[in-house]
Enzyme design. Structure first.
Site, PDB file in Angstrom:
ATOM      1  N   SER A 109       0.834  -1.207   0.000  1.00  0.00           N
ATOM      2  CA  SER A 109       0.000   0.000   0.000  1.00  0.00           C
ATOM      3  C   SER A 109       0.867   1.255   0.000  1.00  0.00           C
ATOM      4  CB  SER A 109      -0.869  -0.018   1.261  1.00  0.00           C
ATOM      5  OG  SER A 109      -1.382   1.265   1.525  1.00  0.00           O
ATOM      6  N   TYR A 132      -1.367   5.639  -4.561  1.00  0.00           N
ATOM      7  CA  TYR A 132      -2.239   6.794  -4.356  1.00  0.00           C
ATOM      8  C   TYR A 132      -1.421   7.992  -4.775  1.00  0.00           C
ATOM      9  CZ  TYR A 132      -5.758   4.465  -1.342  1.00  0.00           C
ATOM     10  OH  TYR A 132      -6.770   3.680  -0.845  1.00  0.00           O
ATOM     11  N   THR A 158      -5.369   2.705  -7.386  1.00  0.00           N
ATOM     12  CA  THR A 158      -6.669   2.584  -6.719  1.00  0.00           C
ATOM     13  C   THR A 158      -7.547   3.777  -7.079  1.00  0.00           C
ATOM     14  OG1 THR A 158      -5.681   1.340  -4.921  1.00  0.00           O
ATOM     15  CG2 THR A 158      -7.801   2.369  -4.459  1.00  0.00           C
ATOM     16  N   LYS A 258      -7.569  -0.582  -9.846  1.00  0.00           N
ATOM     17  CA  LYS A 258      -8.242  -1.240  -8.711  1.00  0.00           C
ATOM     18  C   LYS A 258      -9.441  -0.407  -8.251  1.00  0.00           C
ATOM     19  CE  LYS A 258      -7.375  -2.855  -3.945  1.00  0.00           C
ATOM     20  NZ  LYS A 258      -7.885  -1.920  -2.958  1.00  0.00           N
ATOM     21  N   HIS A 282     -13.181  -2.027  -2.117  1.00  0.00           N
ATOM     22  CA  HIS A 282     -12.291  -1.644  -1.018  1.00  0.00           C
ATOM     23  C   HIS A 282     -12.710  -2.357   0.282  1.00  0.00           C
ATOM     24  CE1 HIS A 282      -9.257   1.786  -0.779  1.00  0.00           C
ATOM     25  NE2 HIS A 282      -9.216   1.332   0.459  1.00  0.00           N
TER      26      HIS A 282
END
Ligand SMILES: Cc1cc2nc3c(=O)[nH]c(=O)nc-3n(C[C@H](O)[C@H](O)[C@H](O)COP(=O)(O)O)c2cc1C
Length: 390
Positions: A109, A132, A158, A258, A282
């Site tokens: 992540s 991100y 994402t 995603k 999510h």
């Protein structure tokens, strides 16, 4: 480890080990947590149509497959989970080690407690990086560059997080989005932390390293951005389809979108040039009351056919769930909470245990359903509710 016989056991042990705010961050969902629940119910609504007397018995079924050209020992990957260092100090380093040992892919992540380089170095198998746009495009460029240098194989962008979801459990603990945990926050939480002395000691020994190391290490115009600034830019300029052409110039490997749930968005993703799609809500932590991801998988697979590989996450708690997802057209399934419960329950050995239980259950399910290899797991092996049909 004998105490962990199912993912539910790992969750129970995790609840005992970590304080309430950490438990609720990990377990919780958005709004009324409707989607979080239906993600799991959806797997229960799919029935197997087993082929009896088809299992070869010996040799054992072959669970191996490939995902974006990478060999994996089973059709199960690790989804990106943020803030894992507060679940256990080994955090993403443990996840990378466990995934490598299990012969599968870990996804780091952007909200990790260990750096991209640290996890890349600790990985003993293939790793993907979840992006991100921390610090906006300038920040994303630095993150992508670090991931490339550290040998990550794919970039997972994402798309379901233009703002954090309404996580009411976090709000009840006084944690407001975008979530940040630091020493001060922990000190404020002391009354809820004290009943979990082992967690407190482990975290203290780790010197309360709960910062978002990626957000806190970015530069803008030659100056360091603060974490708050990086998060502000992220929320001001979340990833959009236009960004994919730009990302292609920054990144040499496959790009994965995603967080899609509809056929329309899946086709949009293909137009934007993605190599794979992860059907995901999510884990019910973003927009509540969307379709469970397994039902959305049926719609997305119908829309894209074989044009790109389709993966799915949300609600995977058993090996049988993985087999159902593959039967409905997923190249592989991914799990988030399942491995994070293992981590929060017992550190690295907890993740090892959860992955091994899931593997055993995929193996057993394949034998019982009459599939000798992953390519035998097809649509004829399951029956879905009529309302899911497209
Ligand atoms: C505690 C937690 C943190 C998460 N952090 C991220 C994240 O940083 N980036 C991301 O793309 N998804 C994140 N997710 C979503 C997961 O990648 C995945 O979509 C979800 O967990 C799948 O549902 P499951 O938990 O039922 O397996 C997070 C999920 C959880 C539970």
């Amino acid at each position: 480890m004998a105490r962990i016989g199912t993912v539910a056991d790992a969750r129970r042990l995790a609840r005992r080990r970590v304080p309430g705010p950490v438990r609720d961050y990990l377990e919780g969902g958005a709004g009324a947590e409707t989607t979080m629940r239906t993600n799991i119910d959806a797997f229960e609504q799919v029935e197997f149509r087993p082929r009896v007397a088809a299992s070869p018995g010996t040799p054992a079924p072959d669970l191996s497959t490939t995902v974006l050209g990478t060999d994996v020992s089973m059709p199960l990957l690790l989804s990106p989970v943020g803030f894992t260092r507060m679940m256990d100090p080994a955090g993403d380093v443990a996840a990378a080690g466990a995934a490598g040992a299990a012969g599968t892919i870990v996804t780091l992540s952007s909200m990790s407690g260990h750096t991209i380089a640290e996890v890349g170095a600790a990985a003993t198998g293939p790793a993907w990086f979840q992006l991100y746009f921390l610090g906006g495009r300038p920040g994303a460029e630095q993150l992508v560059d670090r991931a490339q240098r550290a040998g990550y194989r794919a970039l997972v962008v994402t798309l379901d997080t233009p703002v954090p979801g309404n996580r009411e459990r976090d709000l009840r603990h006084g944690l407001t989005p975008p979530l940040r945990l630091d020493r001060q926050t922990i000190i404020k939480m002391i009354p809820r932390v004290l009943p979990h002395p082992r967690w407190f000691l482990d975290t203290a020994r780790d010197n309360f390293q709960l910062d978002l190391v990626n957000a806190s290490s970015l530069e803008l115009d030659g100056k360091m951005m603060s974490t708050a600034e990086a998060l502000l830019y992220w929320l001001a300029t979340p990833a959009r389809w236009e960004d994919f052409a730009w990302l292609r110039q920054q990144w040499n490997g496959p790009i994965v979108a995603k967080g899609l749930l509809t056929g329309e968005d899946a086709r949009r993703a293909i137009d934007a040039g993605v190599d794979a799609i992860i059907v995901s809500n999510h884990g019910g932590r973003q927009l509540d009351s969307v379709a469970p991801s397994l039902a959305a998988l049926v719609e997305v697979v119908a829309a894209v056919g074989d044009q790109v590989e389709v993966l799915i996450d949300g609600g995977v708690r058993r090996g049988a769930d993985v087999v159902k997802a593959v039967a409905l057209g997923a190249r592989a399934a991914m799990a988030g909470r399942a491995w994070a419960y293992g981590l929060a329950a017992a550190g690295r050995p907890g993740i090892d245990r959860v992955l091994s239980l899931l593997r055993q259950d995929i193996d057993r399910t394949m034998r019982l359903a009459g599939a000798a290899r992953v390519s035998d797991i097809d649509r004829t092996l399951v029956r879905i509710p009529d309302t899911w049909k497209v």
